[in-house]
Design a protein around this motif. Structure first.
Motif, short mmCIF file in Angstrom:
data_model
loop_
_atom_site.label_atom_id
_atom_site.label_comp_id
_atom_site.label_asym_id
_atom_site.label_seq_id
_atom_site.Cartn_x
_atom_site.Cartn_y
_atom_site.Cartn_z
N ILE A 63 0.84 -1.19 0.00
CA ILE A 63 0.00 0.00 0.00
C ILE A 63 0.88 1.25 0.00
O ILE A 63 1.85 1.34 0.75
CB ILE A 63 -0.96 0.01 1.21
N SER A 64 0.56 2.19 -0.85
CA SER A 64 1.26 3.47 -0.88
C SER A 64 0.78 4.36 0.25
O SER A 64 -0.35 4.22 0.74
CB SER A 64 1.04 4.18 -2.22
N PHE A 65 1.64 5.28 0.65
CA PHE A 65 1.28 6.17 1.75
C PHE A 65 0.04 6.99 1.44
O PHE A 65 -0.85 7.14 2.29
CB PHE A 65 2.46 7.09 2.09
N ALA A 66 -0.05 7.51 0.22
CA ALA A 66 -1.22 8.32 -0.14
C ALA A 66 -2.50 7.51 -0.10
O ALA A 66 -3.57 8.04 0.21
CB ALA A 66 -1.03 8.94 -1.52
N THR A 67 -2.42 6.23 -0.41
CA THR A 67 -3.60 5.36 -0.35
C THR A 67 -4.10 5.24 1.08
O THR A 67 -5.30 5.35 1.34
CB THR A 67 -3.28 3.98 -0.92
N GLY A 68 -3.19 5.01 2.00
CA GLY A 68 -3.57 4.93 3.41
C GLY A 68 -4.04 6.26 3.95
O GLY A 68 -4.98 6.34 4.74
N PHE A 69 -3.39 7.33 3.50
CA PHE A 69 -3.79 8.67 3.94
C PHE A 69 -5.21 8.97 3.48
O PHE A 69 -6.04 9.49 4.24
CB PHE A 69 -2.81 9.70 3.37
N ALA A 70 -5.52 8.64 2.22
CA ALA A 70 -6.87 8.85 1.69
C ALA A 70 -7.88 7.99 2.43
O ALA A 70 -9.01 8.42 2.70
CB ALA A 70 -6.89 8.56 0.20
N MET A 71 -7.51 6.76 2.75
CA MET A 71 -8.38 5.87 3.52
C MET A 71 -8.76 6.52 4.84
O MET A 71 -9.94 6.56 5.22
CB MET A 71 -7.65 4.55 3.77
N ALA A 72 -7.76 7.04 5.55
CA ALA A 72 -8.01 7.66 6.84
C ALA A 72 -8.80 8.96 6.69
O ALA A 72 -9.73 9.22 7.47
CB ALA A 72 -6.69 7.93 7.55
N ALA A 73 -8.46 9.77 5.68
CA ALA A 73 -9.16 11.03 5.47
C ALA A 73 -10.64 10.79 5.18
O ALA A 73 -11.51 11.52 5.67
CB ALA A 73 -8.50 11.81 4.33
N HIS A 74 -10.93 9.78 4.39
CA HIS A 74 -12.32 9.44 4.11
C HIS A 74 -13.03 8.98 5.39
O HIS A 74 -14.15 9.43 5.69
CB HIS A 74 -12.40 8.35 3.05
N HIS A 75 -12.39 8.12 6.15
CA HIS A 75 -13.01 7.59 7.37
C HIS A 75 -13.31 8.72 8.35
O HIS A 75 -14.37 8.70 9.02
CB HIS A 75 -12.07 6.57 8.02
N PHE A 76 -12.42 9.70 8.45
CA PHE A 76 -12.59 10.79 9.42
C PHE A 76 -13.32 11.99 8.83
O PHE A 76 -13.39 13.05 9.47
CB PHE A 76 -11.22 11.21 9.97
N ASP A 77 -13.83 11.84 7.60
CA ASP A 77 -14.66 12.87 6.97
C ASP A 77 -13.89 14.18 6.76
O ASP A 77 -14.44 15.28 6.93
CB ASP A 77 -15.92 13.12 7.79
#
Length: 222
Positions: free
Chosen positions: A125-139
Motif C-alpha cells: 500500500i502506498s502512503f497516499a492510499t492509506g492517507f486517503a483511507m483515513a481522510a475518508h473515514h474521518f470525513d
C-alpha cells in the motif's frame, strides 16, 4: 473545533508513527554536492520538488483515491495505488512510499478502521492510499486533505534541511513560511490536473535519489 480538523492534525503530525522523518528524498545528496547550501537554494529545491513531484503525482492521485474511497470503488483504489508505485523512479523512492504506507496501515488497523482491516495482506500500500483511507473515514474534505498531505511532506523535508544544511530552528520556520504559498498553488493545480497529466517531472530528483542509495555517509534511510 470540528472533529475532522482534529483528525487531520493527527494525520499530519510529526508524531504519527510512519517514519517520515527518516527520509530526505535525495536532499541529503543535494546538500553533499553543494546544490542546497543556504536559504535561497533550499527554497528553490523544496519548492520545485513540491510543485513538480508531490504536486504532479502524489496530490492528484490522492484526490482520485479520496473519490474512490467515498464511492466504495475498490478497483479504482487498487488501480491508483498501483499507479503511484509504478511511477516511483528509483528503488529508494518506492521503498519510502511502501514502507510509510505499510506503517500507516498497521496504525489504522490498530485503530480499527474497517477499510484498513480489509486491506489484502499480500498487497503493498502506498502512503497516499492509506492517507486517503483515513481522510475518508474521518470525513476530512478534499482541499484540507491535500493541503495537509503537502504540509506534512514539507515539514519533514524542512526538518531534514535543518539537520543537513544545517539551519537553525528559526530559519526552518522562515523556510516553512516562505513555501506556504507554494503549497496553496500546488494544491490548486493538482485539483485541476487531468489523468493524462499525472506524473513526476523531475529527472534530477531521480538522479539524486539513485546517488543517495550508495552515498558513503548518510543520516537518512535509503
Amino acid at each position: 473545533m470540528a472533529r475532522p480538523l482534529l483528525h487531520l492534525m493527527q494525520l499530519v503530525s510529526p508524531a504519527l508513527p510512519v517514519g517520515a522523518y527518516a527520509y530526505s528524498q535525495g536532499l541529503e545528496y543535494a546538500v553533499e554536492r553543494g546544490w542546497v547550501h543556504d536559504m535561497n537554494s533550499a527554497v528553490d529545491w523544496l519548492g520545485e520538488v513540491l510543485n513538480h513531484s508531490v504536486g504532479g503525482l502524489d496530490l492528484p492521485v490522492l484526490l482520485r483515491l479520496l473519490k474512490a474511497w467515498r464511492q466504495g470503488d475498490w478497483q479504482a483504489v487498487q488501480d491508483w495505488n498501483d499507479t503511484l508505485q509504478a511511477a516511483r523512479e528509483t528503488r529508494e523512492l518506492l521503498l519510502e512510499d511502501v514502507q510509510m504506507g505499510e506503517a500507516l496501515l498497521r496504525l489504522l488497523v490498530s485503530l480499527e478502521l474497517p477499510s484498513a482491516q480489509r486491506w489484502p495482506q499480500q498487497k503493498s500500500i502506498s502512503f497516499a492510499t492509506g492517507f486517503a483511507m483515513a481522510a475518508h473515514h474521518f470525513d476530512i474534505n478534499d482541499d484540507d486533505a491535500l493541503s495537509g498531505f503537502a504540509w506534512s511532506w514539507l515539514e519533514n523535508q524542512v526538518a531534514a534541511a535543518i539537520k543537513l544544511v544545517p539551519f537553525g530552528q528559526t530559519d526552518g520556520q522562515r523556510l516553512l513560511m516562505t513555501l506556504m504559498p507554494c503549497i496553496e498553488t500546488t494544491v490548486a493545480e493538482a485539483c485541476v490536473r487531468e489523468d493524462h497529466d499525472i506524473g513526476a517531472g523531475l529527472p534530477g530528483l531521480a538522479v539524486v535519489s539513485m546517488q543517495h542509495e550508495t552515498q558513503y555517509s548518510r543520516l537518512f534511510r535509503s
